[in-house]
Design a protein around this motif. Structure first.
Motif, PDB file in Angstrom:
ATOM      1  N   HIS A  47       0.822  -1.207   0.000  1.00 44.39           N
ATOM      2  CA  HIS A  47       0.000   0.000   0.000  1.00 44.39           C
ATOM      3  C   HIS A  47       0.858   1.260   0.000  1.00 44.39           C
ATOM      4  N   SER A  48       2.105   1.128   0.347  1.00 47.71           N
ATOM      5  CA  SER A  48       3.079   2.209   0.235  1.00 47.71           C
ATOM      6  C   SER A  48       4.448   1.569   0.103  1.00 47.71           C
ATOM      7  N   VAL A  49       5.437   2.365  -0.308  1.00 52.22           N
ATOM      8  CA  VAL A  49       6.773   1.833  -0.558  1.00 52.22           C
ATOM      9  C   VAL A  49       7.816   2.851  -0.116  1.00 52.22           C
ATOM     10  N   THR A  50       8.872   2.351   0.514  1.00 51.37           N
ATOM     11  CA  THR A  50      10.110   3.100   0.672  1.00 51.37           C
ATOM     12  C   THR A  50      11.253   2.178   0.255  1.00 51.37           C
ATOM     13  N   VAL A  51      12.137   2.665  -0.594  1.00 52.11           N
ATOM     14  CA  VAL A  51      13.338   1.932  -0.996  1.00 52.11           C
ATOM     15  C   VAL A  51      14.542   2.829  -0.744  1.00 52.11           C
ATOM     16  N   ASN A 192      24.160   6.587   8.582  1.00 52.88           N
ATOM     17  CA  ASN A 192      24.659   5.326   9.134  1.00 52.88           C
ATOM     18  C   ASN A 192      24.428   5.218  10.637  1.00 52.88           C
ATOM     19  N   LYS A 193      23.333   5.778  11.100  1.00 52.86           N
ATOM     20  CA  LYS A 193      22.911   5.622  12.481  1.00 52.86           C
ATOM     21  C   LYS A 193      21.933   4.451  12.567  1.00 52.86           C
ATOM     22  N   PRO A 194      21.640   3.938  13.755  1.00 49.25           N
ATOM     23  CA  PRO A 194      20.671   2.838  13.871  1.00 49.25           C
ATOM     24  C   PRO A 194      19.312   3.216  13.272  1.00 49.25           C
ATOM     25  N   PHE A 195      18.757   2.333  12.459  1.00 51.34           N
ATOM     26  CA  PHE A 195      17.450   2.542  11.849  1.00 51.34           C
ATOM     27  C   PHE A 195      16.724   1.213  11.776  1.00 51.34           C
ATOM     28  N   THR A 196      15.424   1.275  11.576  1.00 55.64           N
ATOM     29  CA  THR A 196      14.622   0.059  11.448  1.00 55.64           C
ATOM     30  C   THR A 196      14.872  -0.572  10.086  1.00 55.64           C
ATOM     31  N   PRO A 197      15.403  -1.786  10.011  1.00 56.22           N
ATOM     32  CA  PRO A 197      15.693  -2.390   8.701  1.00 56.22           C
ATOM     33  C   PRO A 197      14.419  -2.670   7.918  1.00 56.22           C
ATOM     34  N   GLY A 198      14.569  -2.801   6.609  1.00 56.47           N
ATOM     35  CA  GLY A 198      13.424  -3.045   5.744  1.00 56.47           C
ATOM     36  C   GLY A 198      12.656  -4.293   6.127  1.00 56.47           C
ATOM     37  N   ASN A 199      11.323  -4.214   6.064  1.00 59.57           N
ATOM     38  CA  ASN A 199      10.498  -5.382   6.369  1.00 59.57           C
ATOM     39  C   ASN A 199      10.085  -6.140   5.106  1.00 59.57           C
ATOM     40  N   VAL A 200      10.513  -5.654   3.951  1.00 58.07           N
ATOM     41  CA  VAL A 200      10.328  -6.396   2.699  1.00 58.07           C
ATOM     42  C   VAL A 200      11.676  -6.951   2.240  1.00 58.07           C
TER      43      VAL A 200
END
Length: 225
Positions: A47-51, A192-200
């Motif tokens: 329903h939405s996308v971030t790459v 390059n700080k901590p982030f939520t990794p991709g769920n796809v």
């Protein structure tokens, strides 16, 4: 025949083993319609996308970076460098728009993040942490089993590659989410700080198939560490 193809695709995806690609890069060494990476997922609706990804190239011509196709849309979600200097075209559901006057000099690592919201059709591009304006593409969800390709642009579902649109260079740290990532999370990715990794697609647990003369190298072997 199409149902059999989709079944085989899903079967291959289910049997893939995630690989931690931390500190690795994909190397696309030459112009050809064959070299590419196929990313694997069992998800069939977005329903939405971030790459987000990092890449380096010396190309001035057009090339495909990221190409997600479904049986209904060959350009379900695409990131494509156009012939115009420093312009990136984003496609969603076969619609598209160009993000203009970007800056990414050759032979330098660049980060790119692309977002698209299916509810309002708005898309935005972040190049090296600098946000573009928001542009409308198309509304509606992406549905159907996807085929996702790095380094080529699909003109048909799983194929139609063109050597003159092939990517030459290196790609690393690719992630994809099925929602629009917050500005803060995009900034964390860029810095390059901590982030939520991709769920796809998650670079730290990536399921993929590499085709032909595609190489996986240690990042320190191809760039300064």
């Amino acid at each position: 025949m199409e149902r059999l193809f989709i079944f085989m695709l899903m079967l291959a995806t289910c049997c893939a083993t995630p690989k931690d690609m931390t500190g690795k890069v994909f190397v696309f060494p030459k112009e050809t319609p064959r070299i590419h990476v196929k990313l694997l997922t069992t998800r069939t609706e977005f329903h939405s996308v971030t790459v987000c990804m990092r890449f380096m190239t010396d190309l001035s011509r057009n090339y495909g970076l990221f190409s997600l196709a479904t049986p209904s849309f060959s350009n379900a979600f695409v990131l494509f460098k156009t012939d115009d200097d420093d312009n990136i075209r984003m496609h969603a559901l076969d619609g598209g728009t160009d993000f203009l006057s970007l800056s990414f000099p050759p032979n330098t690592w660049h980060s790119i993040c692309a977002t698209w919201n299916s509810e309002n059709g708005l898309a935005q591009l972040w190049m090296d942490g600098k946000p573009s304006i928001k542009r409308f593409i198309k509304t509606g969800p992406i549905t159907g089993p996807p085929i996702t390709i790095l380094g080529q642009e699909q003109d048909s579902y799983g194929g139609g590659f063109d050597s003159y649109q092939s990517f030459i260079g290196m790609i690393t740290n690719l992630h994809m989410w099925d929602y629009v990532l917050s500005n803060a999370e995009i900034n964390n990715y860029v810095e390059n700080k901590p982030f939520t990794p991709g769920n796809v697609f998650n670079w730290r647990a990536l399921e993929f198939e590499k085709e032909w003369e595609l190489y996986v190298e240690d990042e320190c072997n191809v760039t300064m560490c």
